[in-house]
Scaffold this motif. Structure first.
Motif, mmCIF file in Angstrom:
data_model
loop_
_atom_site.group_PDB
_atom_site.id
_atom_site.type_symbol
_atom_site.label_atom_id
_atom_site.label_comp_id
_atom_site.label_asym_id
_atom_site.label_seq_id
_atom_site.Cartn_x
_atom_site.Cartn_y
_atom_site.Cartn_z
ATOM 1 N N TYR A 92 34.284 36.691 34.402
ATOM 2 C CA TYR A 92 34.211 38.085 34.865
ATOM 3 C C TYR A 92 35.345 38.400 35.834
ATOM 4 O O TYR A 92 36.082 39.377 35.661
ATOM 5 C CB TYR A 92 32.861 38.317 35.538
ATOM 6 C CG TYR A 92 32.700 39.672 36.196
ATOM 7 C CD1 TYR A 92 32.429 40.802 35.442
ATOM 8 C CD2 TYR A 92 32.816 39.815 37.578
ATOM 9 C CE1 TYR A 92 32.279 42.048 36.048
ATOM 10 C CE2 TYR A 92 32.673 41.050 38.183
ATOM 11 C CZ TYR A 92 32.396 42.164 37.413
ATOM 12 O OH TYR A 92 32.259 43.382 38.012
ATOM 13 N N PHE A 93 35.534 37.553 36.844
ATOM 14 C CA PHE A 93 36.562 37.804 37.843
ATOM 15 C C PHE A 93 37.978 37.617 37.301
ATOM 16 O O PHE A 93 38.937 38.105 37.909
ATOM 17 C CB PHE A 93 36.354 36.918 39.069
ATOM 18 C CG PHE A 93 35.217 37.359 39.949
ATOM 19 C CD1 PHE A 93 35.209 38.622 40.513
ATOM 20 C CD2 PHE A 93 34.148 36.510 40.211
ATOM 21 C CE1 PHE A 93 34.163 39.040 41.321
ATOM 22 C CE2 PHE A 93 33.094 36.916 41.025
ATOM 23 C CZ PHE A 93 33.108 38.191 41.585
ATOM 24 N N SER A 94 38.115 36.939 36.155
ATOM 25 C CA SER A 94 39.447 36.821 35.556
ATOM 26 C C SER A 94 39.944 38.176 35.064
ATOM 27 O O SER A 94 41.132 38.322 34.758
ATOM 28 C CB SER A 94 39.451 35.804 34.409
ATOM 29 O OG SER A 94 38.729 36.293 33.283
ATOM 30 N N GLY A 95 39.050 39.160 34.991
ATOM 31 C CA GLY A 95 39.498 40.516 34.683
ATOM 32 C C GLY A 95 40.515 41.019 35.681
ATOM 33 O O GLY A 95 41.379 41.842 35.347
ATOM 34 N N ALA A 96 40.442 40.520 36.923
ATOM 35 C CA ALA A 96 41.433 40.895 37.937
ATOM 36 C C ALA A 96 42.823 40.405 37.550
ATOM 37 O O ALA A 96 43.829 41.074 37.824
ATOM 38 C CB ALA A 96 41.034 40.326 39.297
ATOM 39 N N ALA A 97 42.886 39.222 36.906
ATOM 40 C CA ALA A 97 44.181 38.696 36.474
ATOM 41 C C ALA A 97 44.757 39.535 35.342
ATOM 42 O O ALA A 97 45.948 39.873 35.339
ATOM 43 C CB ALA A 97 44.019 37.244 36.030
ATOM 44 N N LEU A 98 43.907 39.873 34.373
ATOM 45 C CA LEU A 98 44.366 40.750 33.290
ATOM 46 C C LEU A 98 44.802 42.092 33.855
ATOM 47 O O LEU A 98 45.806 42.673 33.427
ATOM 48 C CB LEU A 98 43.245 40.943 32.264
ATOM 49 C CG LEU A 98 43.550 41.903 31.113
ATOM 50 C CD1 LEU A 98 44.757 41.422 30.312
ATOM 51 C CD2 LEU A 98 42.322 42.036 30.199
ATOM 52 N N ALA A 99 44.064 42.574 34.849
ATOM 53 C CA ALA A 99 44.404 43.848 35.481
ATOM 54 C C ALA A 99 45.775 43.780 36.158
ATOM 55 O O ALA A 99 46.539 44.754 36.135
ATOM 56 C CB ALA A 99 43.338 44.230 36.497
ATOM 57 N N THR A 100 46.074 42.640 36.764
ATOM 58 C CA THR A 100 47.376 42.477 37.403
ATOM 59 C C THR A 100 48.498 42.549 36.380
ATOM 60 O O THR A 100 49.529 43.205 36.601
ATOM 61 C CB THR A 100 47.436 41.136 38.163
ATOM 62 O OG1 THR A 100 46.431 41.136 39.173
ATOM 63 C CG2 THR A 100 48.792 40.933 38.810
ATOM 64 N N MET A 101 48.306 41.884 35.240
ATOM 65 C CA MET A 101 49.305 41.940 34.180
ATOM 66 C C MET A 101 49.493 43.377 33.696
ATOM 67 O O MET A 101 50.623 43.862 33.543
ATOM 68 C CB MET A 101 48.885 41.047 33.013
ATOM 69 C CG MET A 101 48.835 39.575 33.336
ATOM 70 S SD MET A 101 48.199 38.570 31.969
ATOM 71 C CE MET A 101 49.491 38.770 30.758
ATOM 72 N N VAL A 102 48.379 44.060 33.466
ATOM 73 C CA VAL A 102 48.445 45.418 32.932
ATOM 74 C C VAL A 102 49.060 46.381 33.953
ATOM 75 O O VAL A 102 49.958 47.160 33.628
ATOM 76 C CB VAL A 102 47.045 45.899 32.513
ATOM 77 C CG1 VAL A 102 47.057 47.380 32.149
ATOM 78 C CG2 VAL A 102 46.532 45.074 31.339
ATOM 79 N N SER A 103 48.571 46.315 35.195
ATOM 80 C CA SER A 103 49.039 47.275 36.200
ATOM 81 C C SER A 103 50.488 47.023 36.591
ATOM 82 O O SER A 103 51.272 47.964 36.752
ATOM 83 C CB SER A 103 48.136 47.249 37.437
ATOM 84 O OG SER A 103 48.084 45.967 38.009
ATOM 85 N N TYR A 104 50.878 45.740 36.734
ATOM 86 C CA TYR A 104 52.258 45.433 37.111
ATOM 87 C C TYR A 104 53.213 45.629 35.930
ATOM 88 O O TYR A 104 54.207 46.362 36.032
ATOM 89 C CB TYR A 104 52.370 43.990 37.606
ATOM 90 C CG TYR A 104 51.945 43.753 39.034
ATOM 91 C CD1 TYR A 104 51.279 44.729 39.759
ATOM 92 C CD2 TYR A 104 52.209 42.550 39.663
ATOM 93 C CE1 TYR A 104 50.889 44.502 41.064
ATOM 94 C CE2 TYR A 104 51.823 42.303 40.971
ATOM 95 C CZ TYR A 104 51.157 43.286 41.663
ATOM 96 O OH TYR A 104 50.774 43.054 42.962
ATOM 97 N N ALA A 105 52.930 44.940 34.824
ATOM 98 C CA ALA A 105 53.871 44.945 33.696
ATOM 99 C C ALA A 105 53.855 46.282 32.957
ATOM 100 O O ALA A 105 54.887 46.951 32.830
ATOM 101 C CB ALA A 105 53.541 43.793 32.749
#
Length: 423
Positions: free
Chosen positions: A141-154
């Motif tokens: 569940y919390f790994s969604g933050a990592a995907l969010a970082t990729m999406v928001s940054y990249a």
């Protein structure tokens, strides 16, 4: 088919993961847009710290505990659906802001919507999965933050360079609305406390529920650990792209692509593998995952120092990603311990309070303190002032590791350190 999906924990977990991902995307997207917002609206670093952190955090806190209390008493999937639709709509309105005040009001709307999301989700996970696998499920569940970082940054950085920050906000609001509709129409509420026989306490008012939480000796300590962890993590995420842009003279597209990909991959793996490791460590004792969390905070502090003193952007990006990964490892084990020491009808409120303190520190105090310190240092150190201001995170990270070590020692000494009815 739809009936099977409605009762499937795996399907629900996918939607909860996506909801959390968009929660983090809509919260974090502004960080890669700060420099352009600063230039367009003529804002100071302190004002950027308020709209990205303090202003958001204040209203997240105000709304968080009542919405967590509500999630313990009403249909959680519907509350989550309504929350994500609200915060997505307010994200779109961020793109229409023409002043500091308008941007702040839109961010407040995002905060109020997001305040109802994570507590309801964490309570649902506690009833979809038994204690033996909760850390690993929470890690996913919390790994969604990592995907969010990729999406928001990249993706966010690229869209910003192509279309501007206003269009970027509008486009990123759409996925959340679709996820909210899927939650509203396809998820069935699971029974509360299905894996926790003997744990429920009597139905409590908001005041008495808070009394139960505060009388649980380990809970305030976990809150303090969450404060330190969030202070470091969210401040790194808020100011990291700006430090890179000012120090290495690159644009948001270049910065976002490399930082987003490296940070997302490292942090995603860290969340998932860290959750699995925490479940394994739990077999040696419920306190052991907290010792592991203490160690990760030491690693994070040293990696923050490494990326702030890096001589090139490539090294900066690598150490930034590793710091993000190590810093994020506190979430699954500390939340799993919290779920295990609280009764089912206080889990959403307990999660809300944990997030409340963490948000005040991470989104409220962290970006604002560092932004104000950067403004103070700027007359002497120029564009390097932000890098120097962020050194305070090294000390905070080391102190946080001591808090988690103390919590582990406390739980080892008293494994029955669980919630009690107020006298």
């Amino acid at each position: 088919m739809l009936k099977r999906l409605a009762t499937s924990p795996s399907y629900a977990m996918v939607l909860l993961f996506l909801a959390y991902t968009m929660n983090f995307v809509d919260r974090q997207l502004i960080t890669v847009l700060l420099n352009d917002i600063r230039a367009d609206l003529g804002l100071s670093d302190a004002q950027l710290g308020i709209i990205s952190g303090a202003g958001f955090a204040l209203f997240y806190v105000i709304a968080g505990v009542p919405l967590g209390y509500l999630a313990d008493r009403i249909n959680r999937s519907r509350l989550l659906a309504a929350s994500i639709i609200v915060w997505s709509g307010m994200t779109a309105l961020c793109g229409a802001a023409s002043s500091f005040t308008q941007m702040l009001l839109a961010r407040i709307g995002v905060a109020v919507g997001e305040a109802g999301g994570t507590p309801a989700s964490l309570s649902l996970i506690g009833d979809y999965y038994p204690p033996a696998v909760r850390s690993s499920k929470l890690g996913i569940y919390f790994s969604g933050a990592a995907l969010a970082t990729m999406v928001s940054y990249a993706v966010g950085g690229w869209v910003n360079e192509m279309f501007g920050w206003r269009v970027t906000f509008a486009l990123f609001a759409l996925p959340g609305i679709l996820i909210g509709l899927a939650l509203l129409f396809t998820i069935q509420e699971p029974p509360r406390g299905r894996f926790d026989e003997g744990k429920p306490v009597a139905d409590l008012t908001l005041r008495r529920g808070l009394a139960v939480l505060m009388r649980t000796p380990l809970f305030p300590t976990l809150c303090l650990g969450y404060v330190g962890s969030n202070f470091v993590l969210y401040t790194v995420l808020t100011w990291g792209p700006s430090v890179a842009m000012r120090s290495y003279g690159l644009g948001s597209g270049d910065i976002g692509l490399l930082m987003g990909l490296t940070s997302g991959i490292v942090a995603g793996a860290a969340h998932i593998l860290g959750g699995l490791l925490a479940d394994r460590l739990r077999r040696a004792g419920g306190h052991v995952p907290l010792y592991y969390t203490a160690a990760t905070q030491v690693a994070c502090a040293l990696l923050v120092l490494a990326f702030l003193t890096a001589g090139s952007f490539s090294l900066f990006a690598v150490f930034f990603a590793l710091a993000f990964g190590a810093g994020a490892l506190y979430a699954a084990p500390s939340m799993a311990v919290t779920q295990s020491i609280l009764p089912p009808n206080l889990r959403a409120m307990g999660a809300a309070i944990l997030l409340l303190f963490g948000t005040v520190a991470g989104l409220g105090m962290g970006p604002l303190i560092v932004g104000a310190l950067s403004d103070h240092l700027h007359p002497v150190h120029g564009e390097q002032s932000l890098r120097l201001a962020l050194l305070v995170l090294v000390l905070v990270g080391l102190l946080t590791s001591l808090v988690y070590a103390y919590a582990a020692w406390r739980l080892r000494a008293d494994p029955q350190d669980t919630a009690m009815e107020p006298g």
